[in-house]
Motif scaffolding. Sequence first.
Motif, short mmCIF file in Angstrom:
data_model
loop_
_atom_site.label_atom_id
_atom_site.label_comp_id
_atom_site.label_asym_id
_atom_site.label_seq_id
_atom_site.Cartn_x
_atom_site.Cartn_y
_atom_site.Cartn_z
N SER A 260 0.84 -1.20 0.00
CA SER A 260 0.00 0.00 0.00
C SER A 260 0.87 1.25 0.00
N SER B 74 0.61 4.13 2.23
CA SER B 74 1.03 4.58 3.56
C SER B 74 1.20 3.32 4.41
N GLY C 135 -1.27 0.94 4.75
CA GLY C 135 -2.14 -0.15 4.30
C GLY C 135 -3.45 -0.29 5.06
N GLY D 269 -6.11 1.41 4.57
CA GLY D 269 -7.21 1.49 3.60
C GLY D 269 -7.59 0.11 3.12
N THR D 270 -6.62 -0.63 2.61
CA THR D 270 -6.90 -1.97 2.09
C THR D 270 -7.39 -2.88 3.22
N VAL E 48 -10.31 2.53 -6.49
CA VAL E 48 -9.67 2.98 -7.74
C VAL E 48 -8.68 1.93 -8.25
N ALA F 113 -6.63 -2.63 -6.10
CA ALA F 113 -7.07 -1.24 -5.91
C ALA F 113 -6.31 -0.55 -4.79
N LYS G 163 -3.05 1.45 -3.06
CA LYS G 163 -2.10 2.51 -3.44
C LYS G 163 -2.79 3.82 -3.88
N THR G 164 -2.06 4.88 -3.60
CA THR G 164 -2.52 6.23 -3.91
C THR G 164 -2.34 6.54 -5.39
N ARG G 165 -3.38 7.02 -6.04
CA ARG G 165 -3.30 7.39 -7.45
C ARG G 165 -3.52 8.90 -7.55
N ILE H 62 -7.47 11.49 3.19
CA ILE H 62 -7.05 12.87 3.49
C ILE H 62 -6.28 13.39 2.29
N GLY I 125 -4.36 16.52 0.01
CA GLY I 125 -3.73 17.84 -0.09
C GLY I 125 -3.97 18.50 -1.43
N GLY J 14 -4.63 9.10 6.34
CA GLY J 14 -3.62 9.93 5.70
C GLY J 14 -2.24 9.39 5.99
N ASP J 15 -1.24 10.14 5.58
CA ASP J 15 0.16 9.78 5.84
C ASP J 15 0.58 10.40 7.16
N ASN K 142 0.16 5.18 8.59
CA ASN K 142 -1.06 6.00 8.46
C ASN K 142 -1.30 6.86 9.69
N GLN L 238 -0.74 17.44 9.43
CA GLN L 238 -1.39 18.05 8.26
C GLN L 238 -1.25 19.58 8.31
C1 LIG Z 1 -5.07 13.03 -4.43
C2 LIG Z 1 -4.54 12.59 -3.08
C3 LIG Z 1 -3.93 13.52 -2.24
C4 LIG Z 1 -3.47 13.14 -0.97
N1 LIG Z 1 -2.94 14.08 -0.11
C5 LIG Z 1 -2.60 13.73 1.16
C6 LIG Z 1 -2.13 14.71 2.09
O1 LIG Z 1 -2.00 15.91 1.77
N2 LIG Z 1 -1.85 14.32 3.38
C7 LIG Z 1 -1.99 13.02 3.75
O2 LIG Z 1 -1.72 12.74 4.92
N3 LIG Z 1 -2.42 12.06 2.90
C8 LIG Z 1 -2.73 12.39 1.62
N4 LIG Z 1 -3.21 11.42 0.74
C9 LIG Z 1 -3.51 10.07 1.28
C10 LIG Z 1 -2.39 9.06 1.23
O3 LIG Z 1 -1.63 9.19 0.06
C11 LIG Z 1 -2.92 7.62 1.29
O4 LIG Z 1 -3.81 7.40 0.23
C12 LIG Z 1 -3.66 7.34 2.58
O5 LIG Z 1 -2.80 7.56 3.66
C13 LIG Z 1 -4.15 5.87 2.63
O6 LIG Z 1 -3.04 5.04 2.61
P1 LIG Z 1 -3.17 3.46 2.83
O7 LIG Z 1 -1.81 2.87 2.77
O8 LIG Z 1 -4.00 3.21 4.03
O9 LIG Z 1 -4.04 3.08 1.57
P2 LIG Z 1 -3.99 1.82 0.58
O10 LIG Z 1 -4.12 0.56 1.34
O11 LIG Z 1 -2.85 1.98 -0.38
O12 LIG Z 1 -5.35 2.10 -0.17
C14 LIG Z 1 -5.56 3.32 -0.82
C15 LIG Z 1 -7.03 3.42 -1.14
O13 LIG Z 1 -7.26 4.69 -1.75
C16 LIG Z 1 -7.91 4.49 -3.01
N5 LIG Z 1 -7.46 5.56 -3.91
C17 LIG Z 1 -6.29 5.66 -4.57
N6 LIG Z 1 -6.26 6.79 -5.29
C18 LIG Z 1 -7.43 7.41 -5.08
C19 LIG Z 1 -7.99 8.62 -5.55
N7 LIG Z 1 -7.35 9.43 -6.40
N8 LIG Z 1 -9.23 8.97 -5.12
C20 LIG Z 1 -9.91 8.15 -4.27
N9 LIG Z 1 -9.43 6.99 -3.79
C21 LIG Z 1 -8.21 6.64 -4.19
C22 LIG Z 1 -7.47 3.11 -3.46
O14 LIG Z 1 -8.37 2.55 -4.40
C23 LIG Z 1 -7.46 2.35 -2.14
O15 LIG Z 1 -8.73 1.91 -1.79
C24 LIG Z 1 -3.62 11.78 -0.57
C25 LIG Z 1 -4.19 10.84 -1.43
C26 LIG Z 1 -4.67 11.22 -2.68
C27 LIG Z 1 -5.31 10.19 -3.59
#
Ligand SMILES: Cc1cc2nc3c(=O)[nH]c(=O)nc-3n(C[C@H](O)[C@H](O)[C@H](O)COP(=O)(O)OP(=O)(O)OC[C@H]3O[C@@H](n4cnc5c(N)ncnc54)[C@H](O)[C@@H]3O)c2cc1C
Length: 386
Positions: free
Chosen positions: A108, A110, A112, A114-115, A133, A157, A159-161, A214, A216, A305-306, A320, A356
Amino acid sequence: MNIPKVLDTVVNNDLCIGCCLCVYACPSKALKMEWNEYGFLIPTLSGTCDSNGDCLQVCPFNPFPEKEVSTENELGDIYLTTAPSHHPQIGKYNAIYAGHSNEFRLTSSSGGIGTYIFTKLLSNGIVDYVFSVKESTKPGSHYEYAVSSSKEELLQASKTRYFPVTLSEVMSKIKSLDGRIAIVGVACFIKAVRLAQYKELTLKAKIPFLVGIICGGVKSKSFAEYLASKAGIEKQNMQTPQFRIKDYESTAGDYSFGCIDKSINEKKTIKMRTVGDMWGTGLFKANACDFCDDVTTELADISLGDAWLPPYNKDGKGTNVIVTRSTIADKLIQDGNENGELTIETLPLERFLASQQGSFNHRHTGLSVRIKKNNPYLLKDLAMQK
Ligand SMILES: Cc1cc2nc3c(=O)[nH]c(=O)nc-3n(C[C@H](O)[C@H](O)[C@H](O)COP(=O)(O)OP(=O)(O)OC[C@H]3O[C@@H](n4cnc5c(N)ncnc54)[C@H](O)[C@@H]3O)c2cc1C
């Protein structure tokens, strides 16, 4: 010819974020999503508008919302009824944590969580489908919202896109899906779903859980193309852009962009620190994001968020920050911690705010200046239409 209110009021003033809930809500199906010249998805007129205004009511950037749902505070009172605490900068919440999923962290962006949450929502029978996504096969569209109903699909799905996506296609399937749905989204998308739930009451039971990312700022398609060009790849040859390639030996912020050059079938990567400050400068960011003050995705059941703060940011595997806002979300985190699937600790409120801080500076402190400076024309225009 009638012009849909959302086009007149929001899209033509460059305040659209491309969520597409207007397309979903339009009873005469007069709108469809298209790429604009700046690399964002926006609604355009594709049929005959009946001018009923439903499109504007579900828009997260509607400047004339109904009083009952006018801000995140009112919507939070309707949809987050069990959250015991409230803070003016982060909305209603149960608890705040930092941590990661032991299984999904490395696959993932951050930690993980989310997943992890989505797999638990499916395995506990809380929902039957997830809208998240995934990679797209459509020409020019590298990522898109898609429906998942298994752990294998959820992993695709992860990872951040940092790429424009729209709920258009998944929302068009919602009535034909037999079961409950969880949706992931950035703050404005989550707000749009809440507004749709307010307008169409059956959607509340149909969508019992929202995961907030979350955010930015939403980046245009050109962001990915620019990064590919810096990695030496022409945009027409860019395949499978990856925005957050971790370096386990380095810090969390020291990640890379990478993609496949399909002309030679070779993967190329570039450290993000070599291309300058892509976030603080706001390059490639949607204009609407400069008029959004929801830093922490206040209307989701859980916000992720991160953890951009020590000691977490020193660990390149990713961590996260987590805000739970419903009983069910908090229980999933607590249970995961107890059964050893998660590594979690409580994060003091001030430390979460610090993670943040840049976004709070820009979108809380700076917002009033931008409104005064940039919007007199817009405000005058809107007042005339009212
Ligand atoms: C456009 C954007 C800007 C961000 N800005 C910040 C920030 O300023 N500060 C901060 O702390 N974190 C920010 N994040 C969030 C961070 O990058 C991670 O997505 C979040 O911490 C979740 O990580 P994870 O490892 O738990 O998610 P993962 O287990 O990797 O899962 C990520 C989930 O997000 C979904 N996803 C991916 N891309 C998108 C998207 N474009 N729109 C909607 N859902 C999506 C995936 O399908 C998946 O379900 C941002 C994310 C995005 C998409």
